[in-house]
Enzyme design. Structure first.
Site, PDB file in Angstrom:
ATOM      1  N   ASN A   1      20.488 -17.559  25.078  1.00 33.56           N
ATOM      2  CA  ASN A   1      20.363 -18.132  25.596  1.00 33.56           C
ATOM      3  C   ASN A   1      20.123 -19.922  24.664  1.00 33.56           C
ATOM      4  OD1 ASN A   1      19.682 -19.276  27.997  1.00 33.56           O
ATOM      5  ND2 ASN A   1      17.227 -19.288  27.418  1.00 33.56           N
TER       6      ASN A   1
ATOM      7  N   THR B   1      15.431 -10.522  19.952  1.00 37.21           N
ATOM      8  CA  THR B   1      16.429 -11.472  20.655  1.00 37.21           C
ATOM      9  C   THR B   1      16.116 -12.366  19.813  1.00 37.21           C
ATOM     10  OG1 THR B   1      16.852 -11.031  23.228  1.00 37.21           O
ATOM     11  CG2 THR B   1      16.302 -13.245  22.987  1.00 37.21           C
TER      12      THR B   1
ATOM     13  N   ASN C   1      17.901 -21.733  24.125  1.00 34.87           N
ATOM     14  CA  ASN C   1      17.262 -22.424  23.276  1.00 34.87           C
ATOM     15  C   ASN C   1      17.354 -21.208  21.713  1.00 34.87           C
ATOM     16  OD1 ASN C   1      16.180 -20.260  24.281  1.00 34.87           O
ATOM     17  ND2 ASN C   1      13.863 -20.861  24.867  1.00 34.87           N
ATOM     18  N   LYS C   2      18.145 -20.061  21.930  1.00 36.49           N
ATOM     19  CA  LYS C   2      18.185 -18.957  20.906  1.00 36.49           C
ATOM     20  C   LYS C   2      18.879 -19.837  19.656  1.00 36.49           C
ATOM     21  CE  LYS C   2      16.516 -16.204  23.741  1.00 36.49           C
ATOM     22  NZ  LYS C   2      15.355 -16.909  25.161  1.00 36.49           N
ATOM     23  N   LEU C   3      18.710 -18.683  18.245  1.00 37.47           N
ATOM     24  CA  LEU C   3      18.771 -18.938  16.650  1.00 37.47           C
ATOM     25  C   LEU C   3      20.410 -19.792  17.330  1.00 37.47           C
ATOM     26  CD1 LEU C   3      17.904 -19.503  13.949  1.00 37.47           C
ATOM     27  CD2 LEU C   3      19.081 -16.967  13.668  1.00 37.47           C
TER      28      LEU C   3
END
Length: 365
Positions: A178, A154, A180-182
Site C-alpha cells: 500500500n 507487512t 504508506n508501506k516501506l
C-alpha cells in the site's frame, strides 16, 4: 503539513511503468510480474514469492493453501490493523486474540501457548510498526503442537530477526505494498514461502486455477481467485525494491534522531530494539504516559494545529463489533497501549528539520 507516511518515488518507477505502457503489457502477463516475484524472493531469502492484488489477498491465500477453514482457530494479535483478522473469518475459521508486549507493541509470544486448544491450527504473528515478534518462541510452540505459522510481515519489511528477514521464518510470509508501506506499488501484496509446493498452490489459486490446454482453451479443476497483480504495479515494485536498502537506512537514521531528542522528555516512552533484531521503524511509535501534561489525543490535536499529521495506535480488534465475544486471553497491555500510543511522521522523505519541528512541539508542552 508534515504527513504521517507517504511514498518515496525517486528511482526507475517512471521508466519501468512507461515501458509497460509503450509495449501494451499492462496486465498480469507481463515480464515485470515474474521479475518482481524473483527479486523479492531473493531479497527476503525465500524460495518462492507470489504477487497478489493486495496484502489481504496474500493472507487469505496463505490460510487457504494451508487448508485452514471451518471450525479451526488461528491465534493472532489484537493490536493490529484488522486485515489479518478478517482473512481468518473469510475462510470460516475463528480468531483467538493474544495480548501485546508493552515495550515493542507486538504479539507477546509468552502468552500464546496458554490459548492453544485442539481446534488451533495456526499462529499469525503480526510484526506491527516494524519490530519483530519473538519468532524463536513462536516456532518452538508451533513445532510442539504441529501448528502452521503465517507471518504478517507487512510492517516489518526490512526488519531482521537473528539474521533472517521477516517473512522468511514461518511457513508463509505476507506483505502489503500500500502507498504508506516501506516500498509501494500503489496497491498489491506478496506471499513468500520456503515450501515450493505451497508457493505453487498459492500461484495456482491466485490465477483462477487456470490451466491452458494444447488448443489454447482454459480449464479449471477447482474454484480459484482473481488475486493477480498487474504488470504495471509489478514494474513499480521492481523499481521500489532497487532502493529498499536506502529507505531502510533513512528510516533507522530518523528513528535514532527521534530517540535522541525524546529520550529526556518526561512522560514519553520511546520504542525499543531488542537484542539480535533490527527494527526498520516503519512507523515511529511512542507512548504518551500519565506523567505527560497532555493526553494522547490532546497531543494529536496540538500537532495537527501545527501542521503535523500523527495517528493513534490501532484500536484493539477484539473490541470491534464483528469480534466482540471472540476468545482471547488477558488483554491488559493491549488495552493500555492502544489508549496511549501515537505514531509520529515517518516518511522516507522526512528531513531532520521536520523531526526537530515535531520534537520542539512535544517538548514545548
Amino acid at each position: 503539513m508534515i504527513p504521517l507516511c507517504i511514498p518515496e518515488i525517486s528511482g526507475n518507477e517512471w521508466k519501468y511503468v512507461k515501458e509497460c505502457l509503450d509495449t501494451n503489457w499492462v496486465s498480469s502477463a507481463g515480464s515485470y510480474v515474474n521479475k518482481f516475484e524473483e527479486d523479492f524472493a531473493k531479497y527476503i531469502g525465500s524460495k518462492k514469492a507470489v504477487v497478489t492484488m493486495n496484502g489481504t489477498a496474500a493472507l487469505e491465500l496463505a490460510l487457504r493453501v494451508l487448508g485452514i477453514g471451518n471450525g479451526d482457530e488461528v491465534i493472532v494479535s489484537s493490536m493490529t490493523f484488522i486485515s489479518p483478522v478478517n482473512t481468518i473469518r473469510y475462510v470460516g475459521a475463528e480468531p483467538v486474540f493474544v495480548d501485546a508486549c508493552r515495550d515493542t507493541y507486538i504479539m507477546d509470544a509468552e502468552k500464546v501457548e496458554e490459548l492453544i486448544t485442539p481446534r488451533t491450527k495456526a499462529i499469525m504473528p503480526v510484526h506491527i510498526y516494524g519490530h519483530p515478534v519473538d519468532m524463536d518462541k513462536i516456532m518452538e510452540i508451533a513445532s510442539k503442537y504441529n501448528l502452521y505459522v503465517i507471518e504478517d510481515a507487512t510492517e516489518g519489511l526490512g526488519s531482521v530477526y537473528k539474521g533472517r528477514e521477516l517473512g522468511s521464518i514461518g511457513d508463509i510470509g505476507c506483505f502489503s505494498f500500500n502507498g504508506n508501506k516501506l516500498i509501494t506499488t500503489g496497491a498489491g501484496g506478496m506471499l513468500t514461502t520456503n515450501n515450493e509446493m505451497l508457493g505453487e498452490k498459492a500461484k495456482y489459486l491466485s490465477t483462477q486455477t487456470k490451466k491452458v490446454l494444447e488448443n489454447g482453451a482454459f480449464y479449471h479443476e477447482e474454484i480459484g481467485y482473481n488475486y493477480r497483480m498487474p504488470n504495471l504495479l509489478a514494474a513499480m515494485g521492481c523499481a521500489q525494491l532497487e532502493n529498499i536498502e536506502r529507505y531502510i537506512e533513512i528510516k533507522r537514521k530518523n528513528a535514532n534522531l527521534y530517540n535522541t531528542l525524546l529520550s529526556d522528555v518526561k512522560g514519553i516512552t520511546i520504542p525499543v530494539e531488542k537484542d539480535n533484531v533490527k527494527n526498520v521503524y516503519w512507523l515511529y511509535s511512542i507512548l504518551v504516559e500519565d506523567e505527560y501534561p497532555l493526553s494522547r489525543d490532546e497531543l494529536i490535536y496540538k500537532l495537527r494545529e501545527n501542521g503535523i499529521e500523527s495517528r493513534t495506535f490501532f484500536m484493539p480488534v477484539h473490541k470491534m463489533p464483528p469480534y466482540v465475544g471472540s476468545r482471547h486471553g488477558d488483554m491488559l497491555i493491549t488495552n493500555e497501549i492502544s489508549e496511549k500510543g501515537i505514531n509520529l511522521p515517518s516518511s522516507v522523505g522526512l528531513t531532520d528539520n521536520d523531526i526537530i519541528k515535531v520534537i520542539n512541539i512535544i517538548k514545548s508542552i
